[in-house]
Design a protein around this motif. Structure first.
Motif, PDB file in Angstrom:
ATOM      1  N   ARG A 173      68.736  58.374  66.518  1.00  0.00           N
ATOM      2  CA  ARG A 173      68.192  59.456  67.332  1.00  0.00           C
ATOM      3  C   ARG A 173      66.714  59.685  67.027  1.00  0.00           C
ATOM      4  O   ARG A 173      65.953  60.105  67.901  1.00  0.00           O
ATOM      5  N   GLU A 205      65.002  56.713  68.993  1.00  0.00           N
ATOM      6  CA  GLU A 205      65.562  56.219  70.243  1.00  0.00           C
ATOM      7  C   GLU A 205      64.572  56.218  71.396  1.00  0.00           C
ATOM      8  O   GLU A 205      64.713  55.443  72.337  1.00  0.00           O
ATOM      9  N   ARG A 265      69.441  68.117  69.514  1.00  0.00           N
ATOM     10  CA  ARG A 265      68.797  67.639  70.742  1.00  0.00           C
ATOM     11  C   ARG A 265      69.190  68.466  71.951  1.00  0.00           C
ATOM     12  O   ARG A 265      68.748  68.195  73.053  1.00  0.00           O
TER      13      ARG A 265
END
Length: 406
Positions: free
Chosen positions: A22, A25, A116
């Motif tokens: 993450r 990414e 997120r």
């Protein structure tokens, strides 16, 4: 309704490997520096191999040659990816889910911690418009879960038609916002710097139609967008309402919808973003297809941005971001947007006009959404009555211009 996105919310949580990814990414892969870097590495390895041979240390070749071959393959792969605009980010290459999914219950009763934020699937009814109940997707920022007393401005993000290569049928539009346009990524970025926003992506047209978000023979889509969708959002008290807290933007047909809708309704939206959309509603089948015929039919001028800002001074309060690809193949689009921007600025409107390399595609709309959401979020978090400068345009754009209302 069943979940049809890239990740099943009932599946196992992200693996440790995916959690680690993450953080990287969103590293872009369509970048000329990738093939250049691996090309230079390959060249250095070849030179090293030659030196090893000359010094009779050939056993080193068993290590150097495989690495050089792998580096060469990466060079060719990244060059092809750059040429054909293939895999856009490292996360997509390595199979990281496009977003963290959640259930509609999270809107009213958020649970857990989501660094997120989450993207949820839901439906929005159309009792006033009569167009029926349609699929929608909503992004909730991390603070929606961690600060239960906080309220959030809303950005409406509108899809185009026929949309991306997604076999989900007539209601695939909202997926284009989150899967093909990656709108949750810039939303997560604005949340990280203290400007969290909720993003709502409603259906504004079946994929086989080009409604342009007007009230006409194809349905009362303008009413759905300006009455039914805000009424649905208003049932959640943590979503702020009113023009100072609401922005609307979209790509292609959705860009036209966003710009025209905001200008027609400045009492609802103070900020708009038009990414590769015409300044006026138009259909290849002609005005009758969009507006109908007879004395009660809407007029094309009612959905023409230039006519609106010329005849309705209150529309000029809307702050506009216009973005388009320099190679956009839609006939006359770049010229039409340029002309409208000039007219709007001459009337004292706040306008950002930004161009991007590329055509009428998600290669333009991904970075354009990223820039516009950052710009809109900064304006939405400006203190009421503050007369500060307009947020600066992004450095990634090839050109931009702005003018602020007095």
């Amino acid at each position: 309704m069943p979940y049809r996105g890239g990740v099943d919310p009932d599946s196992a949580p992200l693996s440790t490997w995916q959690v680690l990814l993450r953080s990287v990414e969103n590293v872009p892969l369509i970048n000329l520096w990738w093939p250049i870097a691996f090309g230079v590495l390959t060249l250095l390895l070849i030179v090293t191999a030659v030196m090893v041979v000359r010094r009779h240390h050939r056993w080193w070749l068993f290590l150097i040659v495989p690495i050089a071959v792998v580096s060469l393959l990466f060079t060719v792969g990244f060059a092809a990816n750059y040429q054909f605009s293939g895999v856009t980010t490292l996360g997509k290459l390595l199979g990281v889910p496009p977003y963290d999914p959640g259930s509609p219950d999270q809107l009213a009763n958020p649970t857990g911690t989501w660094p997120r934020g989450q993207v949820i699937e839901t439906t929005i009814p159309g009792p006033t418009s009569g167009v029926g109940t349609h699929f929608a997707m909503v992004y909730l920022p991390p603070q929606y879960y961690t600060d239960r007393d906080a309220t959030f401005p809303v950005i409406y993000a509108l899809h185009g038609t026929p949309g991306g290569p997604d076999p989900r049928g007539e209601e695939a539009g909202p997926y284009d916002i989150f899967v093909n346009s990656d709108v949750d990524n810039p939303a997560a970025a604005t949340a990280k710097v203290g400007r969290p926003v909720v993003i709502i992506a409603p259906m504004v047209s079946p994929m086989s139609l080009d409604t342009e978000c007007v009230d006409g023979p194809m349905g009362n889509w303008a009413t759905y967008l300006t009455k039914d969708v805000p009424a649905w959002a208003a049932q959640y008290p943590r979503l702020r309402t009113g023009p100072a807290n609401t922005a609307i933007g979209g790509f292609s047909m959705g860009g036209t919808c966003a710009q025209v809708t905001a200008l027609r309704n400045p009492g609802q939206y103070s900020i708009s973003g038009n990414l590769s959309g015409s300044p006026k509603a138009a259909n290849d089948g002609g005005d009758a297809v969009l507006f109908g015929t007879g004395p009660g039919a809407a007029k094309a001028a009612d959905y023409d941005s230039t006519a609106i800002i010329t005849s309705q001074p209150e529309a000029r309060s809307v702050r506009l971001w216009l973005g388009v690809g320099t190679g956009d193949g839609e006939p006359g689009l770049v010229a039409d947007m340029t002309q409208f921007a000039a007219t709007a600025k001459s009337l004292g409107m706040t306008v950002e006009f930004t161009t991007y390399p590329g055509g009428h595609s998600f290669d333009v709309w991904r970075p354009a959404f990223e820039d516009w959401i950052r710009w809109a979020a900064e304006l939405l978090y400006r203190e009421p009555g503050t007369d500060g400068p307009t947020p600066s345009p992004p450095s990634s754009s090839t050109s931009s211009s702005s003018s602020s209302s007095p």
